[in-house]
Enzyme design. Structure first.
Site, PDB file in Angstrom:
ATOM      1  CG  ASP A  55      -1.661   1.221   1.474  1.00  0.00           C
ATOM      2  OD1 ASP A  55      -1.643   2.090   0.580  1.00  0.00           O
ATOM      3  OD2 ASP A  55      -2.289   1.354   2.548  1.00  0.00           O
ATOM      4  CD  GLU A 136      36.123   9.623   3.148  1.00  0.00           C
ATOM      5  OE1 GLU A 136      36.695   9.954   4.197  1.00  0.00           O
ATOM      6  OE2 GLU A 136      36.287  10.215   2.078  1.00  0.00           O
ATOM      7  CD  GLU A 138      33.255  11.420   9.829  1.00  0.00           C
ATOM      8  OE1 GLU A 138      34.475  11.559   9.643  1.00  0.00           O
ATOM      9  OE2 GLU A 138      32.496  12.388  10.054  1.00  0.00           O
ATOM     10  CD  GLU A 193      36.890  10.701  11.671  1.00  0.00           C
ATOM     11  OE1 GLU A 193      37.300  11.659  12.364  1.00  0.00           O
ATOM     12  OE2 GLU A 193      37.277  10.505  10.499  1.00  0.00           O
ATOM     13  CD  GLU A 200      35.806   7.885   7.947  1.00  0.00           C
ATOM     14  OE1 GLU A 200      35.768   9.000   8.540  1.00  0.00           O
ATOM     15  OE2 GLU A 200      36.472   7.684   6.923  1.00  0.00           O
ATOM     16  CG  HIS A 249      34.121  13.279   3.874  1.00  0.00           C
ATOM     17  ND1 HIS A 249      35.377  13.267   4.403  1.00  0.00           N
ATOM     18  CD2 HIS A 249      33.441  14.236   4.545  1.00  0.00           C
ATOM     19  CE1 HIS A 249      35.462  14.173   5.360  1.00  0.00           C
ATOM     20  NE2 HIS A 249      34.298  14.763   5.467  1.00  0.00           N
ATOM     21  NE  ARG A 320      42.733  16.029   5.041  1.00  0.00           N
ATOM     22  CZ  ARG A 320      42.558  14.748   4.759  1.00  0.00           C
ATOM     23  NH1 ARG A 320      41.442  14.158   5.043  1.00  0.00           N
ATOM     24  NH2 ARG A 320      43.526  14.057   4.216  1.00  0.00           N
ATOM     25  CD  GLU A 337      36.921  13.940   0.890  1.00  0.00           C
ATOM     26  OE1 GLU A 337      37.688  14.919   0.927  1.00  0.00           O
ATOM     27  OE2 GLU A 337      36.943  13.047   1.749  1.00  0.00           O
ATOM     28  NE  ARG A 339      36.617  17.837   3.803  1.00  0.00           N
ATOM     29  CZ  ARG A 339      37.271  16.893   4.468  1.00  0.00           C
ATOM     30  NH1 ARG A 339      37.745  15.864   3.812  1.00  0.00           N
ATOM     31  NH2 ARG A 339      37.458  16.983   5.766  1.00  0.00           N
TER      32      ARG A 339
HETATM   33  N1  LIG Z   1      37.813   6.697  -8.647  1.00  0.00           N
HETATM   34  C1  LIG Z   1      37.071   6.728  -7.555  1.00  0.00           C
HETATM   35  N2  LIG Z   1      35.797   7.138  -7.624  1.00  0.00           N
HETATM   36  C2  LIG Z   1      35.011   7.192  -6.542  1.00  0.00           C
HETATM   37  N3  LIG Z   1      35.425   6.837  -5.318  1.00  0.00           N
HETATM   38  C3  LIG Z   1      36.692   6.408  -5.189  1.00  0.00           C
HETATM   39  C4  LIG Z   1      37.568   6.338  -6.286  1.00  0.00           C
HETATM   40  N4  LIG Z   1      38.775   5.864  -5.837  1.00  0.00           N
HETATM   41  C5  LIG Z   1      38.637   5.662  -4.506  1.00  0.00           C
HETATM   42  N5  LIG Z   1      37.382   5.982  -4.103  1.00  0.00           N
HETATM   43  C6  LIG Z   1      36.763   5.851  -2.773  1.00  0.00           C
HETATM   44  O1  LIG Z   1      37.012   7.000  -1.988  1.00  0.00           O
HETATM   45  C7  LIG Z   1      36.902   6.662  -0.597  1.00  0.00           C
HETATM   46  C8  LIG Z   1      38.191   7.190   0.048  1.00  0.00           C
HETATM   47  O2  LIG Z   1      38.155   7.098   1.388  1.00  0.00           O
HETATM   48  P1  LIG Z   1      39.401   7.559   2.280  1.00  0.00           P
HETATM   49  O3  LIG Z   1      38.955   7.436   3.699  1.00  0.00           O
HETATM   50  O4  LIG Z   1      40.623   6.866   1.837  1.00  0.00           O
HETATM   51  O5  LIG Z   1      39.553   9.046   1.854  1.00  0.00           O
HETATM   52  P2  LIG Z   1      40.041  10.381   2.516  1.00  0.00           P
HETATM   53  O6  LIG Z   1      39.073  11.416   2.099  1.00  0.00           O
HETATM   54  O7  LIG Z   1      41.435  10.578   2.134  1.00  0.00           O
HETATM   55  O8  LIG Z   1      39.913  10.217   4.074  1.00  0.00           O
HETATM   56  P3  LIG Z   1      39.583  11.323   5.210  1.00  0.00           P
HETATM   57  O9  LIG Z   1      38.642  12.344   4.644  1.00  0.00           O
HETATM   58  O10 LIG Z   1      38.923  10.517   6.305  1.00  0.00           O
HETATM   59  O11 LIG Z   1      40.876  11.896   5.578  1.00  0.00           O
HETATM   60  C9  LIG Z   1      36.773   5.133  -0.542  1.00  0.00           C
HETATM   61  O12 LIG Z   1      35.425   4.767  -0.412  1.00  0.00           O
HETATM   62  C10 LIG Z   1      37.315   4.718  -1.932  1.00  0.00           C
HETATM   63  O13 LIG Z   1      36.855   3.447  -2.383  1.00  0.00           O
HETATM   64  N1  LIG Z   2      33.687  14.610  11.047  1.00  0.00           N
HETATM   65  C1  LIG Z   2      34.017  15.558  10.016  1.00  0.00           C
HETATM   66  C2  LIG Z   2      34.971  14.993   8.993  1.00  0.00           C
HETATM   67  C3  LIG Z   2      36.274  14.487   9.546  1.00  0.00           C
HETATM   68  C4  LIG Z   2      37.176  13.893   8.453  1.00  0.00           C
HETATM   69  O1  LIG Z   2      37.913  14.643   7.772  1.00  0.00           O
HETATM   70  O2  LIG Z   2      37.094  12.678   8.238  1.00  0.00           O
HETATM   71  C5  LIG Z   2      32.729  16.046   9.327  1.00  0.00           C
HETATM   72  O3  LIG Z   2      31.836  16.399   9.973  1.00  0.00           O
HETATM   73  O4  LIG Z   2      32.612  16.105   8.126  1.00  0.00           O
HETATM   74 MG   LIG Z   3      37.293  12.091   3.359  1.00  0.00          MG
HETATM   75 MG   LIG Z   4      36.193  10.868   8.564  1.00  0.00          MG
END
Ligand SMILES: Nc1ncnc2c1ncn2[C@@H]1O[C@H](COP(=O)(O)OP(=O)(O)OP(=O)(O)O)[C@@H](O)[C@H]1O
Ligand SMILES: N[C@@H](CCC(=O)O)C(=O)O
Ligand SMILES: [Mg+2]
Ligand SMILES: [Mg+2]
Length: 448
Positions: A55, A136, A138, A193, A200, A249, A320, A337, A339
């Site tokens: 439903d 990623e 958390e 974290e 995480e 992220h 970052r 990425e 964020r």
């Molecule tokens: N080409 C790609 N396209 C999309 N995602 C990818 C690619 N290559 C890697 N990833 C993904 O990106 C993510 C990276 O996570 P990781 O925690 O290593 O990144 P980080 O941003 O450096 O970490 P943090 O922000 O915690 O410092 C993983 O899920 C990985 O599989």
């Molecule tokens: N916890 C942080 C990110 C920390 C990290 O760089 O992994 C957020 O709120 O996005």
């Molecule tokens: Mg990250």
């Molecule tokens: Mg993190």
């Protein structure tokens, strides 16, 4: 990485061989909640013939009562056995993720998974074979009381990358990882974290539809295993004031077969024109995407300065603090990425919006602003204005207004979902505004 698509016969065989007694057919509503109907395996033929009905008028954001019959079409590639669940005879429980179809057997416009499928079809038309996404997520672990109710007491006092005994989540995290591995996830890392009680677990990227299904499965596994160990896991973005919140992220790239279209070794930063234009689209539509990526009142308590969460629409390769970072890896891992996203986002609609924004950038050759290589939190407003850095919305209502004004992002999720989402979020915000918080009584009661 592509998941295996099972045939109906293979699923029936697995159900028999593995002693599966119940099948959960799951889907996600407009606001991102997972729903499921559980049937005994005697109904498996009906499920596999796309004849299971429900439903739709009882599901958030779906349909009115006079048009309520809907069908569940299971996606056979999503068959998975839950390693933790057995019934009273020791029989196992499996799940299938379904697409929603109307009584006329048409894909339902209010199904978030359908919105993502449509966005992926646009990417294919533009020549891309995959939109790869790695998140990623958390989360925080809180203690349960003797009655099994969540308390506000965190599970530990640990910090970033801490080990036991400071990290009391180690065993729970390990069990989460092992459970996910049994379910076919490839886990890349798991760690404590920055905040007390915050954890995480990162798993390998996948094509967007699989990535979105994985996020929903991941949340279910984390909550289930945490509870089994006497903890309550929450993905609420800012459960405790004054410490970091929880983000999700979102890493992304567009592939043409096995080639990562975001990479260009001849560019100074190793990024292709496709990547820069995708980024241009992401920045141009960032404020509207925020409504989907940060869809709760509480999401905006995380997006405040000083807690590693973004506050401004900007990008950087080296730091970052902006909303988009370009991680250092190149080759197949060349990626953007985002964020700002938090784990309350509906992954299907959020990824659809992100993808369509990026494709709009590619189509209209939108150039991103110059990258910001300083800590934005330390720049004053004049410096930010000079660099063209604008603010992310600071409340749910502001974000919803941005969404209402962005036809590209609305087209990504379709008007059915957009209308239902905007209506529900305005009600949520009004309900929040009517509440008088302790902060207000502390600040105003005795002063006025
Ligand atoms: N080409 C790609 N396209 C999309 N995602 C990818 C690619 N290559 C890697 N990833 C993904 O990106 C993510 C990276 O996570 P990781 O925690 O290593 O990144 P980080 O941003 O450096 O970490 P943090 O922000 O915690 O410092 C993983 O899920 C990985 O599989
Ligand atoms: N916890 C942080 C990110 C920390 C990290 O760089 O992994 C957020 O709120 O996005
Ligand atoms: Mg990250
Ligand atoms: Mg993190």
């Amino acid at each position: 990485m592509a998941r295996k698509s099972f045939t109906k016969e293979e699923i029936k065989q697995l159900v028999e061989d593995e002693n599966v007694e119940f099948i959960r057919v799951t889907f996600t509503d407009v606001l991102g909640a997972i729903k499921n109907v559980e049937v005994p395996t005697s109904q498996l033929d009906k499920v596999l013939a796309n004849d299971l009905m429900f439903d739709g008028s009882s599901i958030e954001g779906f349909v009115r009562i006079n048009e309520s019959d809907m069908y569940l079409y299971p996606d056979l590639s999503t068959f998975m056995i839950f390693p933790w669940a057995t019934d009273s005879h020791g029989g196992k429980v499996a799940r299938l993720v379904a697409d929603i179809y109307t009584a006329d057997r048409e894909p339902f416009a209010g199904d978030p998974r359908h919105a993502l499928r449509e966005a992926l079809a646009s990417a294919r038309k533009a020549g891309f074979t995959a939109f790869n996404v790695g998140t990623e997520p958390e989360f925080f672990l809180f203690k349960l009381d003797e009655l099994g109710n969540p308390t506000t007491e965190l599970n530990d006092q640990g910090g970033y990358f801490d080990l036991a005994p400071l990290d009391r989540g180690e065993n729970v995290r390990r069990e989460i990882v092992l459970t996910l591995e049994k379910m076919g996830f490839e886990i890349e890392a798991a760690h404590h974290e920055v905040a007390e009680g915050q954890h995480e677990v990162d798993f390998k990227y996948a094509s967007a539809l699989e990535a979105a299904d994985n996020i929903q499965t991941f949340k279910l596994v984390v909550k289930t295993i945490a509870r089994k160990n006497g903890y309550y896991a929450t993905f609420m973005p800012k459960p405790v004031a004054g410490i970091n919140g929880s983000g999700m992220h979102t890493n992304m790239s567009l592939f043409r077969d096995s080639e990562n279209s975001f990479e260009d070794v001849s560019d100074e930063m190793g990024l292709s024109k496709t990547a820069y234009n995708f980024l241009g689209g992401l920045l141009a539509h960032a404020t509207a995407i925020t409504a989907l990526a940060n869809p709760t009142v509480n999401s905006y308590k995380r997006l405040t300065p000083g807690f590693e969460a973004p506050v401004y629409v900007a990008w950087s390769a080296s730091n970052r603090s902006p909303m988009v970072r370009v991680p250092a890896s190149r080759g197949k891992s060349t990626r953007l990425e985002l964020r700002s996203v938090d784990p309350t986002a509906n992954p299907y609609t959020t990824l659809a919006a992100i993808l369509v924004a990026g494709l709009d950038g590619i189509k209209n050759e939108l150039e991103p602003l110059a990258s910001v290589d300083k800590n934005i939190y330390l720049m004053d407003e004049t410096e930010r204005v000079k660099a063209g850095i604008t603010d992310l919305p600071d409340t749910l209502l502001a974000a919803v207004r941005e969404l209402s004004a962005d036809q590209t992002v609305i087209s990504a999720i379709g008007t059915h979902i957009a209308d239902k989402f905007i209506e529900a979020k305005k009600i949520e915000y009004t309900s929040y505004r009517q509440y008088v918080s302790e902060w207000e009584t502390d600040a105003y009661f005795e002063n006025y």
